[in-house]
Design a protein around this motif. Structure first.
Motif, PDB file in Angstrom:
ATOM      1  N   GLN A 217     -20.273-100.961  26.203  1.00  0.00           N
ATOM      2  CA  GLN A 217     -21.480-101.273  25.427  1.00  0.00           C
ATOM      3  C   GLN A 217     -21.673-102.771  25.274  1.00  0.00           C
TER       4      GLN A 217
ATOM      5  N   ILE B 125     -21.149-105.545  16.373  1.00  0.00           N
ATOM      6  CA  ILE B 125     -21.229-104.081  16.519  1.00  0.00           C
ATOM      7  C   ILE B 125     -21.439-103.723  17.995  1.00  0.00           C
ATOM      8  N   TRP B 126     -20.652-102.738  18.468  1.00  0.00           N
ATOM      9  CA  TRP B 126     -20.852-102.239  19.835  1.00  0.00           C
ATOM     10  C   TRP B 126     -22.101-101.393  19.862  1.00  0.00           C
ATOM     11  N   THR B 127     -22.960-101.634  20.845  1.00  0.00           N
ATOM     12  CA  THR B 127     -24.264-100.972  20.802  1.00  0.00           C
ATOM     13  C   THR B 127     -24.805-100.655  22.203  1.00  0.00           C
ATOM     14  N   ASP B 128     -25.616 -99.596  22.270  1.00  0.00           N
ATOM     15  CA  ASP B 128     -26.336 -99.282  23.504  1.00  0.00           C
ATOM     16  C   ASP B 128     -27.616-100.108  23.552  1.00  0.00           C
TER      17      ASP B 128
ATOM     18  N   ASP C  49     -31.585-100.738  23.392  1.00  0.00           N
ATOM     19  CA  ASP C  49     -32.680-100.111  22.638  1.00  0.00           C
ATOM     20  C   ASP C  49     -33.275 -98.954  23.433  1.00  0.00           C
TER      21      ASP C  49
ATOM     22  N   LYS D 135     -31.828 -97.136  25.533  1.00  0.00           N
ATOM     23  CA  LYS D 135     -30.769 -96.153  25.856  1.00  0.00           C
ATOM     24  C   LYS D 135     -30.521 -96.049  27.366  1.00  0.00           C
TER      25      LYS D 135
ATOM     26  N   ASP E  46     -33.208-106.315  22.894  1.00  0.00           N
ATOM     27  CA  ASP E  46     -31.773-106.427  22.582  1.00  0.00           C
ATOM     28  C   ASP E  46     -31.385-107.901  22.494  1.00  0.00           C
TER      29      ASP E  46
ATOM     30  N   LYS F  43     -32.316-109.479  19.184  1.00  0.00           N
ATOM     31  CA  LYS F  43     -31.358-109.149  18.116  1.00  0.00           C
ATOM     32  C   LYS F  43     -30.117-110.029  18.232  1.00  0.00           C
TER      33      LYS F  43
END
Ligand code: ADP
Length: 486
Positions: free
Chosen positions: A10, A16-19, A21, A23, A47, A50
């Motif tokens: 990710q 924070i680990w994130t996908d 937007d 997906k 992304d 952010k």
């Protein structure tokens, strides 16, 4: 999550680990087998926004942290890199194709860069300059530029990214980094270590995905104050255009076209080995790779004989096998470019003494180690970066002639020459229009030295104390004493 856990891979935004937007994800393929190594988020502009906001929020406290504290985080990352050397090296080989021994060397270099910049953070010295006025003091301080955007290539997926990260963080910048789409997982593994080192949220952010959308946001959004980039001259020029909107600072390490000159008094064994060490490392996919070998006509036959013997012995294969000395090209596009350069040269009169075509019978992107002779400057290979395991060799008759040829390019990154004549060493090194010159040496990158190019090979320097300058502003402060009688 354990360091080695395969998935999910990710992005890392604001701690924070994130996908993405959207997906959406994209696949990373092993160039030796074309098998899928993993999938990573297809991040885009939203992304990136952010990540930039997170970096902006973290900037004040990170830049004000005592340099020693910032250095301690970087020291910790160095330790973690070395503790996880094997897993990191395997991932570098899986994504980029390079032999595992080279990948291990890359992890060690990355760790050394973190150690160097851990210490360099504490050496951001200012100056106090005598004023013309007895009541005035002139002080010059250096401060972190702000949020740094780091865009990196696939050929040294850990070390080029790691060096930029270490330098920018040491200077007090917070960062948003985008690794190359061929090798993002190595970047994700580095970020797992940054997380383990305990960096505060927002200090180091990682986005993966669409280079055009991410790049555009990094340029259009005024938050990023400096762009640190290593890659092609074409993309470097796009970044320069985009950076003009907000007058962003640029640190660019771009393409090269390195000449390698063998004078008549050179140690020919040393020179032949140096060509091979330089040209076939990372399958010829380094900006420091020799692109044109010029050999004095008096020693040409002897040199070619030695070079041919060495190149014929090179073992091509999957980088995970111990015997492999030359891996695949990074992707199909890379293989196509090598084929085009060799075919163009052969059609214009060159001869392949060794190799000259792709390796048959493998799904991977392998090209045979190749020596081309009878080359001339009308061939693409003599003007454009090939990024492949191909050595074009030609002759020259005088120092003046070869210097003219060596400098006859828009690039100016690396140059090498072999001679035992001390006077010539001074003359030629000063005459070469290149940022880095190796005399009797062909692997010259050093942590403590400035790396960068003249002409269209870039702007600014990485490495040593010079690297810090790209991420620091210079501020002049004058203070006039107001009380009487001073
Ligand atoms: P190479 O030809 O070696 O792949 P590139 O210059 O294309 O070199 O790529 C180097 C880095 O630049 C990679 O991270 C890539 O994703 C990124 N990149 C490519 N195109 C753009 C772009 N238009 N804007 C920003 N980054 C880009």
């Amino acid at each position: 999550m354990s360091f080695t856990a395969k998935a999910p891979y990710q992005m890392f935004i604001n701690g924070i680990w994130t996908d993405a937007d959207s997906k959406e994800v994209f696949e990373v393929k092993n160039p030796a087998t074309t098998e899928v190594v993993g999938t990573v988020p297809m991040g885009s502009d939203t992304d990136t926004t952010k990540a930039l906001n997170a970096a902006q929020n973290a900037f004040k406290s990170w830049s004000r942290l005592p340099a020693r504290k910032r250095g301690e985080y970087l020291e910790k990352v160095k330790d973690l890199l070395l503790e996880n050397l094997q897993e990191l090296a395997v991932m570098i080989t899986l994504e980029s194709g390079k032999p595992l021994s080279e990948a291990k060397g890359e992890v060690i270099s990355a760790a050394e860069n973190f150690a160097w910049y851990a210490a360099e953070a504490r050496r951001v010295y200012g100056e106090v300059i005598p004023s013309d006025d007895a009541a005035k003091r002139i002080v010059v301080i250096r401060q972190a530029v702000g949020v740094a955007a780091l865009i990196t290539p696939w050929n040294f997926p850990l070390n080029i990214l790691g060096r930029k990260v270490a330098t920018a963080l040491a200077a007090g910048c917070t960062i948003v980094a985008k690794p190359a789409e061929q090798t993002p997982i190595t970047g994700i593994l580095l970020w797992r270590l940054l997380e383990q080192a305990g960096l505060p949220p927002g200090v180091a952010n990682l986005v993966t995905g669409d280079p055009v959308q991410i790049g555009k946001e990094l340029l259009d959004n005024p938050i990023a104050k400096v762009i640190g980039f290593t890659g092609s001259t074409a993309v470097g020029k796009l970044l320069m255009q985009g950076a003009s909107k907000h007058v962003k600072r640029l640190a660019l390490e771009l393409g090269g076209h390195a000449p390698f000159i063998v004078f008549e008094d050179a140690d020919l064994d040393l020179a032949a080995k140096a060509v091979v060490r330089n040209k076939f490392r990372n399958t010829g996919q380094m900006c420091g790779c020799a692109n044109r070998v010029y050999v004095h006509e008096l020693v040409y036959d002897a040199f070619i004989e030695k070079l041919t013997a060495l190149v014929q012995k090179l073992q091509v294969g999957n980088g995970l096998e111990d015997s492999t000395e030359v891996g695949p090209l990074v992707d199909e596009q890379g293989l196509i470019k090598v084929k085009q350069h060799v075919d163009d040269a052969l059609s214009k009169g060159a001869t392949a003494l060794v190799g000259g075509c792709a390796l048959e019978g493998s799904p991977g992107f392998f090209y045979q180690p190749t020596i081309l002779v009878n080359v001339h400057k009308e061939m693409d290979i003599m003007r454009e970066e090939t990024f492949g395991p191909v050595v074009p060799v030609t002759t020259f008759t005088s120092e003046e002639e070869v210097l003219n040829q060596a400098n006859d390019t828009q690039y100016g990154l690396y140059a090498y020459f072999f001679t035992k004549d001390a006077d010539r060493s001074i003359r030629v090194s000063e005459a070469l229009e290149y940022g880095m010159v190796g005399i009797n040496d062909s692997l010259i990158t050093a942590i403590q030295a400035p790396a960068g190019g003249f002409k269209e090979s870039g702007l600014g320097r990485e490495g040593g104390h010079w690297g810090m300058d790209e991420y620091l502003e210079v501020k002049y402060v004058t203070h006039t004493m107001t009380s009487q009688g001073n």
